[in-house]
Design an enzyme around this catalytic site. Structure first.
Site, PDB file in Angstrom:
ATOM      1  NE  ARG A   1     -72.082  21.151  90.132  1.00  0.00           N
ATOM      2  CZ  ARG A   1     -73.323  20.995  90.603  1.00  0.00           C
ATOM      3  NH1 ARG A   1     -74.379  21.173  89.831  1.00  0.00           N
ATOM      4  NH2 ARG A   1     -73.523  20.665  91.871  1.00  0.00           N
TER       5      ARG A   1
ATOM      6  CE1 TYR B   1     -68.411  21.019  64.626  1.00  0.00           C
ATOM      7  CE2 TYR B   1     -69.872  20.641  66.485  1.00  0.00           C
ATOM      8  CZ  TYR B   1     -68.626  20.550  65.901  1.00  0.00           C
ATOM      9  OH  TYR B   1     -67.598  19.975  66.592  1.00  0.00           O
TER      10      TYR B   1
ATOM     11  CG  ASP C   1     -75.505  27.308  65.723  1.00  0.00           C
ATOM     12  OD1 ASP C   1     -74.877  28.380  65.797  1.00  0.00           O
ATOM     13  OD2 ASP C   1     -74.985  26.197  65.921  1.00  0.00           O
TER      14      ASP C   1
ATOM     15  CE  LYS D   1     -66.117  26.871  66.273  1.00  0.00           C
ATOM     16  NZ  LYS D   1     -67.016  26.147  67.125  1.00  0.00           N
TER      17      LYS D   1
HETATM   18  N1  PLP Z   1     -72.442  25.387  66.166  1.00  0.00           N
HETATM   19  C1  PLP Z   1     -71.622  25.645  65.139  1.00  0.00           C
HETATM   20  C2  PLP Z   1     -72.133  26.388  63.942  1.00  0.00           C
HETATM   21  C3  PLP Z   1     -70.286  25.221  65.194  1.00  0.00           C
HETATM   22  O1  PLP Z   1     -69.468  25.471  64.162  1.00  0.00           O
HETATM   23  C4  PLP Z   1     -69.837  24.499  66.340  1.00  0.00           C
HETATM   24  C5  PLP Z   1     -68.458  24.012  66.424  1.00  0.00           C
HETATM   25  O2  PLP Z   1     -67.687  24.089  65.502  1.00  0.00           O
HETATM   26  C6  PLP Z   1     -70.736  24.242  67.364  1.00  0.00           C
HETATM   27  C7  PLP Z   1     -72.025  24.714  67.262  1.00  0.00           C
HETATM   28  C8  PLP Z   1     -70.288  23.519  68.608  1.00  0.00           C
HETATM   29  O3  PLP Z   1     -69.558  24.422  69.384  1.00  0.00           O
HETATM   30  P1  PLP Z   1     -68.391  24.009  70.438  1.00  0.00           P
HETATM   31  O4  PLP Z   1     -67.235  23.479  69.664  1.00  0.00           O
HETATM   32  O5  PLP Z   1     -68.115  25.312  71.141  1.00  0.00           O
HETATM   33  O6  PLP Z   1     -68.988  23.007  71.353  1.00  0.00           O
END
Ligand code: PLP
Length: 391
Positions: free
Chosen positions: A59, A111, A183, A208
């Site tokens: 962890r 997101y 991001d 992704k």
């Molecule tokens: N950032 C983006 C651009 C995303 O599309 C997503 C989820 O779709 C996230 C962050 C969050 O990621 P996770 O689903 O792995 O927690």
């Protein structure tokens, strides 16, 4: 640190770790264990006190499968350090709790889960968060002058593929003693290196493109040692560690990241061009199209235009829903970056939580369909879209 730090991206993706296997396996094995034993208390204390590197407790991230992954992830973004997480949201949460306590400004679309965390949860902890549009640069200046210390944005954004100039944002933030977090999920390290452009942090939903097969959930945060070391205790005590099995699966996926994303770039370009010519499509949002507003900036700060595009179907949201429902190769599913192509209608999935007025303010129409281009033949994907648009 791996000797491949000066090599190309594809080499770093494959040889990016110094973790070796006693039996000569080219891959770090899955250390499917929660804890590690020591020959003596003195040696245990050396690791606990950070005097010697070593495996200790999973962890905490002190597990060779996780070390191997993090070393490779850092190499891919050109970062001093990378921390792996059990999800992209876990990576964002640890970042915000460590470096966003003096105020966070989220610029442009993001997101839906990120927007909800920023708008609904973090304020409950007394963290001031501000969600501004990309066009509201004056507000950004005011918020920075008012003491906000973390700017967060996606580029390209979800789902309108809006681009932000990372260099300009970083210069603006740094002039106020603030930091910039990008991001980089949509672009992936194949298409964009935010740290080289002046960003302080890169965050990924590794679920992704990094994972790339829609079969794992993970996250990553990359940056300098100085900025990442304070995140370590938050991750440890929030308990948001990636599992060794997932770390190993993600390391496996990273070896093919470059070829996958390059193929997705090429197919997305072909699909975007076909959709731009289609009479039933009113608009295509894709940085690789010469008449797309972000095209010039994309050419400057990206190495490829990505595998994500959004089309706006003529007529209305109901017409777009019908197209989504008729697609055969594109699965109707809210994710992206996998080998299989996916379609989502933002107003029914990623941005369903926003009011219609807020979606309109953000330029997200009901007639939009977001496409994640997979690894199928682009001709088949285009044929699938054409039959769905036609019927
Ligand atoms: N950032 C983006 C651009 C995303 O599309 C997503 C989820 O779709 C996230 C962050 C969050 O990621 P996770 O689903 O792995 O927690």
């Amino acid at each position: 640190m791996s000797e491949t730090t000066t090599c190309g991206l594809a080499t770093r993706a494959i040889h990016g770790t110094t973790q070796t296997d006693a039996h000569g396996s080219p891959h770090t094995p899955i250390y499917n264990t929660t804890t590690f034993a020591f020959p003596s208390t003195a040696e245990l204390l050396d690791v606990i006190d950070g005097k010697k590197p070593g495996a200790l407790y999973t962890r905490y991230g002190l597990n060779p499968s996780i070390f191997a992954l993090e070393e490779t992830l850092a190499g891919l973004e050109g970062a001093e350090l990378a921390w792996a997480f059990c999800s992209g949201m876990a990576a964002e949460t640890a970042l915000f709790l460590t470096h966003g306590r003096d105020g966070i400004v989220c610029v442009g679309d993001a997101y839906g889960g990120t927007l909800e965390l920023l708008a609904a949860q973090l304020p409950l902890l007394g963290i001031q968060t501000h969600l501004i549009l990309g066009s509201e640069q004056e507000r950004l200046d005011d918020l920075l002058a008012g003491g906000a210390k973390l700017i967060f944005f996606e580029t390209p954004t979800n789902p309108t593929l809006e681009l932000f100039d990372i260099r300009t944002m970083a210069a603006k933030a740094h002039a106020h003693g603030a930091r910039v977090a990008v991001d980089n999920t949509f672009a992936s390290p194949v298409n964009q290196h935010p740290l080289e452009l002046g960003a302080d942090f890169v965050v990924h939903s590794a679920t992704k493109y990094l994972g790339g097969h829609s079969d794992l959930t993970a996250g990553a945060l990359m940056g300098s040692k100085e900025l990442l070391l304070p995140v370590w205790n938050w991750r440890k005590n929030l308990g948001s560690m990636i599992a060794p099995e997932t770390a190993s699966l993600l390391s496996r996926s990273l070896r093919t990241l470059v070829v996958r994303v390059q193929q997705q770039n090429a197919s997305a370009q072909a699909v975007a061009e076909a959709m731009a010519r289609h009479p039933k499509v009113s608009r295509v949002f894709y940085p690789g199209l010469p008449d797309f507003p972000g095209h010039g900036l994309a050419k400057e700060q990206m190495h490829g235009f990505g595998g994500m595009l959004t089309i706006e179907v003529k007529d209305d949201g109901a017409a777009a829903t019908r197209v989504a429902d008729r697609l055969r190769l594109f699965a109707l599913a809210p994710s992206l970056g996998g080998a299989e192509s996916l379609v989502t209608q933002p107003c029914t999935t990623t941005h369903h939580g926003l009011t219609p007025e807020e979606r309109a303010r953000r330029g997200i129409s009901d007639a939009m369909l977001r496409l994640s281009i997979g690894l199928e033949d682009s001709a088949d994907l285009i044929a699938d879209l054409e039959q769905a648009l036609q019927s």
